[in-house]
Design a protein around this motif. Sequence first.
Motif, PDB file in Angstrom:
ATOM      1  N   CYS A 103      39.925   1.333  10.788  1.00  0.00           N
ATOM      2  CA  CYS A 103      39.854  -0.100  10.468  1.00  0.00           C
ATOM      3  C   CYS A 103      38.426  -0.529  10.168  1.00  0.00           C
ATOM      4  O   CYS A 103      38.178  -1.315   9.238  1.00  0.00           O
ATOM      5  CB  CYS A 103      40.406  -0.923  11.627  1.00  0.00           C
ATOM      6  SG  CYS A 103      42.190  -0.784  11.883  1.00  0.00           S
TER       7      CYS A 103
ATOM      8  N   TYR B 221      43.671   0.346   7.268  1.00  0.00           N
ATOM      9  CA  TYR B 221      44.381  -0.118   8.460  1.00  0.00           C
ATOM     10  C   TYR B 221      45.599   0.769   8.716  1.00  0.00           C
ATOM     11  O   TYR B 221      46.627   0.636   8.046  1.00  0.00           O
ATOM     12  CB  TYR B 221      44.764  -1.591   8.285  1.00  0.00           C
ATOM     13  CG  TYR B 221      43.546  -2.423   7.962  1.00  0.00           C
ATOM     14  CD1 TYR B 221      42.661  -2.793   8.970  1.00  0.00           C
ATOM     15  CD2 TYR B 221      43.238  -2.760   6.637  1.00  0.00           C
ATOM     16  CE1 TYR B 221      41.506  -3.508   8.675  1.00  0.00           C
ATOM     17  CE2 TYR B 221      42.090  -3.475   6.334  1.00  0.00           C
ATOM     18  CZ  TYR B 221      41.219  -3.841   7.363  1.00  0.00           C
ATOM     19  OH  TYR B 221      40.075  -4.531   7.072  1.00  0.00           O
TER      20      TYR B 221
ATOM     21  N   LYS C 230      41.906  -5.200  15.386  1.00  0.00           N
ATOM     22  CA  LYS C 230      41.160  -4.687  14.233  1.00  0.00           C
ATOM     23  C   LYS C 230      42.039  -4.550  12.988  1.00  0.00           C
ATOM     24  O   LYS C 230      41.523  -4.498  11.867  1.00  0.00           O
ATOM     25  CB  LYS C 230      40.560  -3.322  14.569  1.00  0.00           C
ATOM     26  CG  LYS C 230      39.476  -3.345  15.639  1.00  0.00           C
ATOM     27  CD  LYS C 230      38.141  -3.777  15.076  1.00  0.00           C
ATOM     28  CE  LYS C 230      37.032  -3.613  16.102  1.00  0.00           C
ATOM     29  NZ  LYS C 230      35.699  -3.987  15.559  1.00  0.00           N
ATOM     30  N   GLY C 231      43.368  -4.432  13.195  1.00  0.00           N
ATOM     31  CA  GLY C 231      44.259  -4.322  12.042  1.00  0.00           C
ATOM     32  C   GLY C 231      45.261  -3.190  12.087  1.00  0.00           C
ATOM     33  O   GLY C 231      46.027  -2.997  11.134  1.00  0.00           O
ATOM     34  N   CYS C 232      45.296  -2.413  13.177  1.00  0.00           N
ATOM     35  CA  CYS C 232      46.279  -1.334  13.297  1.00  0.00           C
ATOM     36  C   CYS C 232      47.678  -1.896  13.554  1.00  0.00           C
ATOM     37  O   CYS C 232      47.834  -2.945  14.181  1.00  0.00           O
ATOM     38  CB  CYS C 232      45.922  -0.400  14.457  1.00  0.00           C
ATOM     39  SG  CYS C 232      44.444   0.587  14.216  1.00  0.00           S
TER      40      CYS C 232
END
Length: 367
Positions: A23, A28, A108-110
Amino acid sequence: MEEHDISIIGGSMAGFLAGISACENGIYPTIFEEHDKVGKFGKCTGVMSLNGMKSFNIDYKKCVSNYVNGAFIYFDDSEIKVEAKQDVASILYRQELDELLADIAVQKGCQIKTEEKFSKGIQENEKIKFKTNKGEYSTNYLIGCDGANSSVSANFDFPKLGKYDYAICNEIEITNITPRDKKKVEVFLDNQVLKGFFGWSVPVNEETMRIGFGVTDPLLFAESKKKFFEFKQIKPHLEKGKTLREFSYVIPINVRSQTQKQKIFLAGDSAGQVKATTGGGVIFGGNCAKIAGKVAALKTDDYELQWRKKYGSMLNTHRTIRKMLDFPNNFFLNFGLTGFKLLGGSFWLSHFGDMDFITNKTRIEVN
């Protein structure tokens, strides 16, 4: 078929660190975890160096139960005391740490998919196609962070570790007892009872300890457990204390000869990125996982080269020390450790020792 850029198998510390790293480099990923919640469920002794934990750049203090500044190392009827001037390691609640990292990864976007177990996969040209119990997926990069018994490693025919390249471990968390020293870990070396590995006692707090051992021969496990629990430093705790939990697990104590096949990477325990001296895999495995995530995001495809250049020699040093400790019997082990003690080994370890990078003078920065 659902498509992804990066897919990570394994929702524990290595998997989350790989995801966070990806990320931070613009991609992602999706993390697949076979259980209904993430983490190792506390199946970890939780001794982690302060220097090593700094490399992850996370505020993990709420996961800490204790700090230690040294150890008592027992062999024969002797001991070596190692004591630094300041704390050198934290004792962590591993499940809390895993859940903290999962939250950071999501922020973070995972994306995290639970109750999805990797079953099989194939590599077709530039794509990797794989199945779980819930669906079929296509991905550009696949990172296996699925532990010592890695399904990713087995499916894609990575080189296997040897028969005795694993430590079979058992641990009990016990309370209503008093550690010898809340600031010291206890280490037990005995090549007759604890062949191939060692025993330990870790102070969680003023009244709780994690007591465990490991051996490399499964046939010796039951007898070793019986004898270790009779050790004079261990037996009184087991008789007086209250057991909170007991569990067994397997740790790789050697690095796989190959951890990358084109765009398929292994990181953490699945790669054997573990200190053979202690079985600790968080610091090296976690930092190698960060490299895996970054390499996949930037598409440089040099994961194996990068992690071995940065951490390979130190992991090999731990492996060499492990071999040196594996004397055929206790006579040679005790002779060597007695000589080390007489030559000032306790002073040397107290002033220059480092849990991960062997000595402060050879320590490299982990980032």
